[in-house]
Design a protein around this motif. Structure first.
Motif, mmCIF file in Angstrom:
data_model
loop_
_atom_site.group_PDB
_atom_site.id
_atom_site.type_symbol
_atom_site.label_atom_id
_atom_site.label_comp_id
_atom_site.label_asym_id
_atom_site.label_seq_id
_atom_site.Cartn_x
_atom_site.Cartn_y
_atom_site.Cartn_z
ATOM 1 N N ASP A 129 130.128 14.925 1.247
ATOM 2 C CA ASP A 129 130.249 15.412 2.615
ATOM 3 C C ASP A 129 129.446 16.685 2.829
ATOM 4 O O ASP A 129 129.187 17.087 3.967
ATOM 5 C CB ASP A 129 131.725 15.685 2.954
ATOM 6 N N HIS A 130 129.040 17.337 1.738
ATOM 7 C CA HIS A 130 128.356 18.610 1.901
ATOM 8 C C HIS A 130 126.934 18.583 1.345
ATOM 9 O O HIS A 130 126.288 19.627 1.251
ATOM 10 C CB HIS A 130 129.160 19.712 1.161
ATOM 11 N N GLU A 131 126.469 17.393 0.964
ATOM 12 C CA GLU A 131 125.131 17.325 0.380
ATOM 13 C C GLU A 131 124.051 17.789 1.348
ATOM 14 O O GLU A 131 123.119 18.503 0.977
ATOM 15 C CB GLU A 131 124.860 15.902 -0.083
ATOM 16 N N SER A 132 124.167 17.365 2.643
ATOM 17 C CA SER A 132 123.153 17.749 3.616
ATOM 18 C C SER A 132 123.154 19.261 3.845
ATOM 19 O O SER A 132 122.088 19.882 3.965
ATOM 20 C CB SER A 132 123.391 17.011 4.954
ATOM 21 N N GLU A 133 124.357 19.852 3.852
ATOM 22 C CA GLU A 133 124.450 21.297 4.052
ATOM 23 C C GLU A 133 123.841 22.037 2.847
ATOM 24 O O GLU A 133 123.131 23.040 3.040
ATOM 25 C CB GLU A 133 125.927 21.696 4.211
ATOM 26 N N VAL A 134 124.037 21.511 1.666
ATOM 27 C CA VAL A 134 123.482 22.126 0.460
ATOM 28 C C VAL A 134 121.943 22.020 0.504
ATOM 29 O O VAL A 134 121.223 22.970 0.198
ATOM 30 C CB VAL A 134 124.024 21.437 -0.805
#
Length: 209
Positions: A199-204
């Protein structure tokens, strides 16, 4: 284990050597023959004047100079041969033939560490008063038990127990154990789930860019 004791002008003993054997040793003699003096001289060799019943000037043989009083005690502790020499002018201790300490206080401290006993405690254990023993035995088991407690310094043990009870947590631990288990179960039930990294890959990725 004590092996040899040499005395010069210590109470009744102007020049005496006592050889000890392994196991139980008994001292036998008439009243005022110096039996207690032999035990006292051993305590003096190990712990100095603090182990004496009287000042050193009253312990030296009558008519002799206090500087002439000498005690040499040989003993074996584990595999080590110990020799202690003490008099008014000074004290020395050898271990396996090597000098390890000189001076009254230094030798006493070394012996305290070696045997794990302080002078006053050792003197109580080694030199029980004959009148106290006789009186306790004649008065029955209660008096005998009181004498044993006095010689063993049980009063100090009671004092330590009282201080522990007053100053430190003590008593039945069942209630505390139950509280710990309850808190552990509560923490286990409230443990958060694992973080979903996807769920946070794009934010990373955006942050790295």
């Amino acid at each position: 284990m004590f092996t040899t004791l040499q005395l010069n002008n210590f109470r009744q003993h102007k020049d005496r050597t006592v050889d000890f054997v392994s196991g139980l040793n008994a001292l036998r003699g008439l009243n005022e023959a110096g039996k207690s003096g032999i035990l006292e001289s051993m305590a003096y060799a190990m712990f100095g004047v603090d182990a004496l019943r009287e000042p050193l000037d009253d312990v030296v043989t009558w008519g002799e100079k206090v500087s002439s009083l000498k005690v040499k005690l040989n003993m074996q502790v584990n595999s080590n041969k110990i020799e202690i020499r003490r008099g008014k002018s000074g004290a020395e201790i050898d271990v396996d033939g090597k000098l390890v300490a000189t001076g009254q206080k230094e030798v006493t401290r070394f012996v305290e560490g070696l045997l794990g006993a302080a002078p006053k405690v050792a003197a109580k254990l080694m030199l029980a008063n004959q009148a106290s023993l006789r009186g306790a035995l004649s008065e029955g088991p209660t008096a005998t038990a009181q004498l044993i407690e006095q010689l063993s310094n049980f009063g100090l043990i009671d004092e330590i127990i009282q201080l522990v009870q007053e100053k430190l947590p003590s008593g039945n631990a069942v209630a505390a154990e139950q509280a710990v288990r309850s808190l552990a179960e509560q923490l286990e039930s409230e443990k958060p789930g694992e973080l979903d990294v996807k769920d946070h890959e794009s934010e990373v990725a955006n942050t790295e860019a």
